[in-house]
Design an enzyme around this catalytic site. Structure first.
Site: not given
Lengths: 773, 773
Positions: A351-352, A492, A605-606
């Site tokens: 998806w980046d 994640e 993580k993000q």
């Protein structure tokens, strides 16, 4: 790293390495990588070092080297390496003394240059080494090595040719190839991938001269397994300049510009092309390529930042890399998470592309954005197969993509679990399902900004409908509500979660959009409606979409305004994170905990909820945004390169421009900064896209919200002026922002009315408008 | 290289490297290789260098990595390598200053030792590094790294484990493996060859101590593709000694000592074994192995040369290598041309075993010789298949052999043709057919010397008969004569020749022997005769053998006594060869001429007619021998390692002991000498066997001629005494020769009469005999 080499014409165009460090080679190999969207050539040195990770990649040439591995982008035969014996000593900067060393990537023209003086055994040699990958002819790679012995005549033994003994970390993708040396001068190596059966044609040759006089050194041929070389022995008088030009080309049977399909004829054709190219010579070939850089790249994607050299350089760095990572020549290919700069993530697309890189193209070059979204359409059948395999309907996009027909290519096993000592199972390919909604979001964004109805009619609607069908089949009924159980969200570090807020909201958006366009087409474009209905039965699916939307759980803010990232998230343990938030490398948490343990902690993580707030910003109140920011950001390790840019933009939105600026700088630092290990396996496409987003969508304040363009710039105090161009509804707008005002100028002669909002006021744009800030 | 390290107990046991040269690593990696006939581990250093060719090989574990390649011995996962960061600097002898460097292989106990002091950035470290491959437990490889920081406390970062990212020059043989770390201490990697499906189990662990106190450093696990490591961070106080023992074991599903066949159980079993071995520790494991070296090797194969240290050391070197190259544990395996010391010749076996190495075992350890000849019997069906494929009958042995069922494995393509630029076709696998007769010769020699009738009855006769049948079907009738057209003889610089003297004579010998044993068995062993007749129809073949013998062309000496190497040979062009005869590397001729051109010249790679004269010496008069020596030797480049030893023995036979001695030294120099490139791809099994032959068959004068033992020593003037043991007809004879006399002592209590000839006189040996020379 050094970021300014002094000369005015190259100011903020050059990134330099001051000191050679043979232990930390991956960094410069990646961030100084050369390429053109077809080829990517890591900037490994000509001479070899044990920590070097040589890599040359051709977009889309995927192969699955063995049954238990997933498809990946193979590291292809190398032409860059050469062995240089100088007066009997193998040349290496680890030996002797290195003076005046510099390695520069010039972003303006895509040329890599190394200069230094090497002293060994009291012998002194001056080197200047240039290299570029042509943007004019995507098949071409050129090197120029200049050497002058300063202390005495030099005896040079040069071994150079094509080395096919390359692997992806020990995984070999190629069969033994055909070797040929023509006229004792042109070297050819032709090999094939062992599964996808793509043939690669590599040709190389050397022009050798001393003080501008062509040398007639008769090369001695040498073949080894997967290797074909010429050996030259040359005497260079003291003070004379030896120049070795190595001109190489790469072709494959997968190239879309191939007009020849017979292997034998292609061998001949590619060799003949090289012959011509070699006769043109390095300097002229370089001129042609750098002209394309100037005219096609920098004239079109110009962004000027006054007041801060580092961010000016960084935005160029980001654009440079987005150019060399994007396979604009062929819509069968997508952008890889590491571009073409390394073996990381196996050359796969995530998806980046859709969420992090695409906005750059949507606003800057919609034609390329369309190609990337065409690629998603080309792989819709693979997405349908994946849905079917998983027991769902519609189109379920793979988490990781390679060739358009490959389907899911996420590997199944990762690093060691610190507790059990066994490899960790990678669940993302099975559970990280939000990508289907992300793609829909990207299509909608593209359409809203470009008005490209043709794309929608040919591809876009179909993707939106079939991903909606996937979600409708994916949800599960529980207490008369639809839930989405057992997924992984953007964060994640939490696996097997239920009702991940990001996933549920984005799925909701996806299905809503399908309903909206369904109703729109059924009224306004009966013919297309009927065609799509015939193809994918939308009429039959419509009620399931409606039902899904009505009952889908959308996690709501609690009394403190916090949206739980997933069911039960807020009850998890909170641990001290300083140690990991100040880490010099990502992933340190895994040195102390295994994933099962991390699953039980409130550590991210993000950005997960925060990214949701960014993408669907009109769905959340400012209070909720602030509350979630304050709650989640301190628990986020930014272990993903996708995290920081989102945070920077949100920080600006929430009025903290200083924090936003510092987060932009941290985003830039992911690749351009001083951390020497972070880019070993390749650059971070998403964070490079993120740099552009921080500048244009963040500080530049350009945003499409609910289909409407909003422009609300807010420069950081370090910047005096920001100047950039965007395309909106096929109009080109030049936007210049300083501390006091914003000036928008319309370019070209479109007559379309362009509307935008600024601080809740709606503006219609004539030729020019100035708004005081 | 240095050949004497001064200490009396190690005199003539140690070969040393004085200066480390990272450009020329192959030499010591090969000649100092460790092994035990099951495992071969090249002596690459722990730290990595770009020119290193790491290699670990397990005998017989052949694999064909892709359809277009031939079966080869795979380079298996490496345990030797480790990354050492000393106070932040990656340890490498290319950097800083190296003091008191020495790398020694001790032939007496099979231990490799490196000692040096390394100075970098004004920091000083003392290193002693030991390594051995156990002869007591063939699965075991042990390393011991001792480090003392001399100038300050040291921060060590150690990354060490198992690296499966190995290839044979880019050709990958293994699939991605299973990785496991047990108890944060034991590392396991299990992988499989991709075609032959042999599973490999590699386990390793570290015992780390400081000043003899076990360190409880918690390793941090790290997995990568085909790689599993532990990372240790250790602080070592100034002056303290850090000792890292790395104990590793290797097992495969192809091991003949396997009692477990379930993969999961084997994983557990091999890990548990390692656990025990690691607890025993390096020093005790080494003691056990070195005891076996002393008792099983040096007590049995002792050869003493008084008067010349270099040849004393060399004969030990040759024996050491013959021991580590010979897979005595498993008769499915044969000796490779490079032993287990490198990737050269792909681990294949050639006639090198039968003609060059076997005599050592026939005279020194007949049981092992028998195993090697059993191996030839085990592959007779493959030889029969090859005959059938080529349109012949009987058994046609492959020129290159791998596993017993593989048949011919000679690759088809070699290096570049200097004229056409195309790879050269390798014809030996198709045309070098003398090997079938060579094997027969070896069997006959073995039988004559050992009296092992059991071998003959079970295997030997059958091979002799079926190779004779091959020859009878191979010959072609021309002018009422049988000719053998289109072959390659031992001199491989001539391809597609007719009536190659070596081939025709050896074929003649082969068929004659078959006739002899046919007649013998038909009279004396009717049962065996009938069994063999039933199996391979010898009665039917007998007349074709007779016919073949009667009419087979045997090239005769011309008026000058010269036997033409093949038809038309003596008419070929004679060129000046000085340039190539004085070359520092073999094969230089090919830099100026291609094979087609070389085919038209009188230039030899190796002894062809001369080797024939050596093997079938009673067939040729002394005059003919001398004439051919004088004619052929000056035209021989000795580009094959098989050539020099034969010449040395012949020179001695012809009375030129000085020349013989110089040729022995040149034979020794092939591996042990100062040429730094000659052994890169592995040692030369045949020339090592040749060293033994020069000493025992040449100067020692032991020879079996026409079934009769002859002992006619002739020491070179540099030697005072030569003392060695041979087995003859199951008796052990100790032979001591000096300038004046030879003393033969019979060992053990056999009552058999031993006869031998000396200078045309026949002797019967009682307990002891002394003959004045």
């Amino acid at each position: 790293m050094r970021y300014n080499n002094g000369k005015e014409e190259n100011k903020n165009w050059i990134i330099s390495e001051d000191t050679f460090d043979s232990y930390h080679l991956g960094k410069c190999e990646s961030i100084m990588c050369l390429g053109n969207g077809y080829l990517g050539v890591r900037s490994s040195t000509e001479e070899s070092y044990i920590n070097a990770m040589r890599g040359t990649f051709i977009a889309g040439s995927f192969n699955k080297c063995e049954a238990n591995e997933v498809t990946e982008l193979p590291n292809i035969p190398d032409v860059i390496g050469m062995e240089l014996l100088l007066d009997g000593t193998q040349f290496s900067l680890d030996k002797g003394q290195v003076i005046d060393y510099s390695r520069d990537i010039n972003l303006k023209n895509g040329q890599l240059t190394r200069t230094f003086i090497w002293v060994y055994n009291n012998l002194k040699y001056k080197f200047t080494i240039h290299r570029f990958v042509s943007l004019e002819n995507i098949h071409l790679v050129c090197q120029k090595i200049e050497m002058t012995p300063l202390s005495q005549d030099m005896e040079l033994e040069l071994k150079s040719g094509i080395n096919g003994q390359v692997t992806n970390n020990g995984a070999a993708h190629f069969v033994e190839g055909d070797k040929r040396i023509y006229e004792n001068r042109f070297i050819q190596y032709v090999t094939k991938t062992n599964e996808s059966d793509i043939a690669f044609f590599v040709n190389t040759t050397h022009n050798i001269s001393i003080d501008c006089c062509l040398c007639d050194s008769q090369g001695l041929s040498a073949m080894d397994r997967r290797k074909v070389l010429l050996e030259h022995n040359i005497i260079v008088p003291k003070g004379s300049k030896l120049v070795i030009e190595k001109i190489s080309n790469f072709h494959t049977t997968n190239d879309c510009d191939n007009k020849i399909h017979d292997l034998k004829a292609l061998k001949e054709y590619t060799y003949r092309r090289l012959e011509k190219q070699a006769n043109v010579g390095y300097d002229e070939l370089f001129k042609r390529s750098s002209t394309v850089w100037l005219e096609k790249v920098w004239n079109n994607y110009k962004i000027e930042i006054k007041g801060c050299d580092y961010t000016q350089l960084a935005i160029r760095f980001a654009i440079y890399h987005m150019i060399i990572m994007t396979p604009v020549h062929d819509n069968r290919m997508n952008i890889a998470a590491k571009g073409l700069t390394g073996e990381g993530y196996k050359g796969h697309s995530f998806w980046d592309t859709d969420i992090f890189v695409l906005p750059f193209y949507v606003y800057s070059n919609p034609k390329i954005a369309r190609k990337l979204l065409e690629n998603r359409y080309l792989s819709i059948d693979a997405a349908r197969n994946k849905a079917k395999q998983e027991g769902y309907e519609g189109a379920m996009y793979p988490w990781e993509s390679a060739s358009i027909n490959d389907g899911e290519v996420t590997p199944l096993w990762g690093n060691a679990d610190v507790v059990t000592g066994l490899p960790i199972k990678i669940w993302t390919g099975i559970l990280e399902q939000h990508i289907s909604a992300d793609i829909t979001f990207a299509i909608w964004q593209y359409y809203m900004i470009t008005d490209d109805l043709n794309y929608m009619e040919k591809y876009g609607y179909e993707i939106i409908f079939d991903t909606a069908t996937f979600w409708a089949s994916r949800v599960e009924l529980q207490d008369n509500k639809y839930v989405i159980k057992n997924v992984i969200g953007p964060d994640e570090y939490k696996e097997h979660v239920d009702n991940n807020a990001f996933t549920n909201y984005m799925a909701h958006f996806n299905v809503s959009l399908a309903i909206f366009y369904y109703e729109h087409l059924s009224k306004n474009n009966k013919r297309l409606f009927d065609r799509l209905n015939k193809k994918i039965g939308i009429r039959r699916k419509y009620s399931s979409w409606k039902d899904c939307i009505d009952k889908l759980v959308l996690p709501q803010p609690n009394e403190d305004g916090i949206i739980p990232q997933a069911d039960g998230y807020l009850d998890k343990k909170i641990i001290k994170l300083e140690k990991y938030r100040n880490q010099s490398q990502v992933g340190n948490l895994f040195k102390d905990y295994n994933l099962e343990q991390i699953n039980q902690m409130q550590v991210l993580k993000q950005a997960d909820v925060l990214l949701l707030i960014f993408l669907l910003e009109s769905s959340f109140s400012k209070d909720v945004k602030i509350a979630n920011w304050n709650y989640y950001e301190p628990k986020t390790l930014h272990d993903s390169s996708l995290s920081l840019a989102t945070h920077s933009i949100l920080a600006n939105d929430l009025g903290n421009s200083e924090l936003a600026y510092s987060l932009l700088n941290r985003t830039i630092d992911i690749d351009m900064g001083q951390k020497m290990k972070s880019s070993d396996w390749g650059i971070h496409a998403a964070s490079l896209g993120g740099i552009w987003q921080c500048v244009v969508l963040g500080f530049g304040g350009v945003r499409m919200v609910g289909g409407i363009l909003r422009i609300e710039p807010e420069l950081p105090k370090q910047w005096d002026e920001l100047k950039f161009t965007i395309y909106y509804k096929r109009c080109k707008l030049l936007i210049v922002v300083d501390k006091k005002k914003m000036r928008i100028t319309r370019k070209g002669d479109s007559l379309k009315t362009i509307c935008f909002v600024h601080k809740d006021l709606k503006y219609e744009l004539g030729d020019k408008i100035i708004i005081m800030l």
